[in-house]
Design an enzyme around this catalytic site. Structure first.
Site, PDB file in Angstrom:
ATOM      1  N   CYS A  54       0.842  -1.196   0.000  1.00  0.00           N
ATOM      2  CA  CYS A  54       0.000   0.000   0.000  1.00  0.00           C
ATOM      3  C   CYS A  54       0.879   1.249   0.000  1.00  0.00           C
ATOM      4  O   CYS A  54       1.852   1.296   0.748  1.00  0.00           O
ATOM      5  CB  CYS A  54      -0.901  -0.026   1.227  1.00  0.00           C
ATOM      6  SG  CYS A  54      -2.116   1.294   1.260  1.00  0.00           S
ATOM      7  N   PRO A  55       0.584   2.207  -0.814  1.00  0.00           N
ATOM      8  CA  PRO A  55      -0.622   2.388  -1.638  1.00  0.00           C
ATOM      9  C   PRO A  55      -0.451   1.975  -3.100  1.00  0.00           C
ATOM     10  O   PRO A  55      -1.338   2.221  -3.904  1.00  0.00           O
ATOM     11  CB  PRO A  55      -0.840   3.897  -1.554  1.00  0.00           C
ATOM     12  CG  PRO A  55       0.555   4.457  -1.585  1.00  0.00           C
ATOM     13  CD  PRO A  55       1.375   3.450  -0.779  1.00  0.00           C
TER      14      PRO A  55
END
Length: 81
Positions: A18-19
């Site tokens: 992430c992200p």
């Protein structure tokens, strides 16, 4: 893996956390024609909730299915026609 969807493109974000799976999924969807199905391959377990939340909050995309296959998370996202 699912053969229910005719995928237009496969996005491999394995090894990214992430992200990046969301960022790259959005970029890939933006480049596709309406009605296209993007298959996203990820090893980030958080991508299950992240991609679901992104799809729920984004007009013009629909999360068709998510599959957990061991350490691989597969997402099928359709761009609205």
């Amino acid at each position: 893996m699912s053969s229910e969807y005719e995928t237009t493109e496969t996005l491999d974000v394995k090894g990214q956390s992430c992200p990046m799976p969301i960022v790259k999924t959005k970029q890939a969807i933006d480049d596709l024609e309406g009605g296209a199905v993007l298959e996203v391959l990820s090893t980030d377990s958080g991508s299950m909730s992240d991609i679901q939340g992104w799809a729920d909050g984004t007009d013009g995309v629909e999360l068709l299915e998510q599959v957990e296959d061991g350490d691989l998370y597969i997402h099928y996202v359709e761009k609205a026609p």
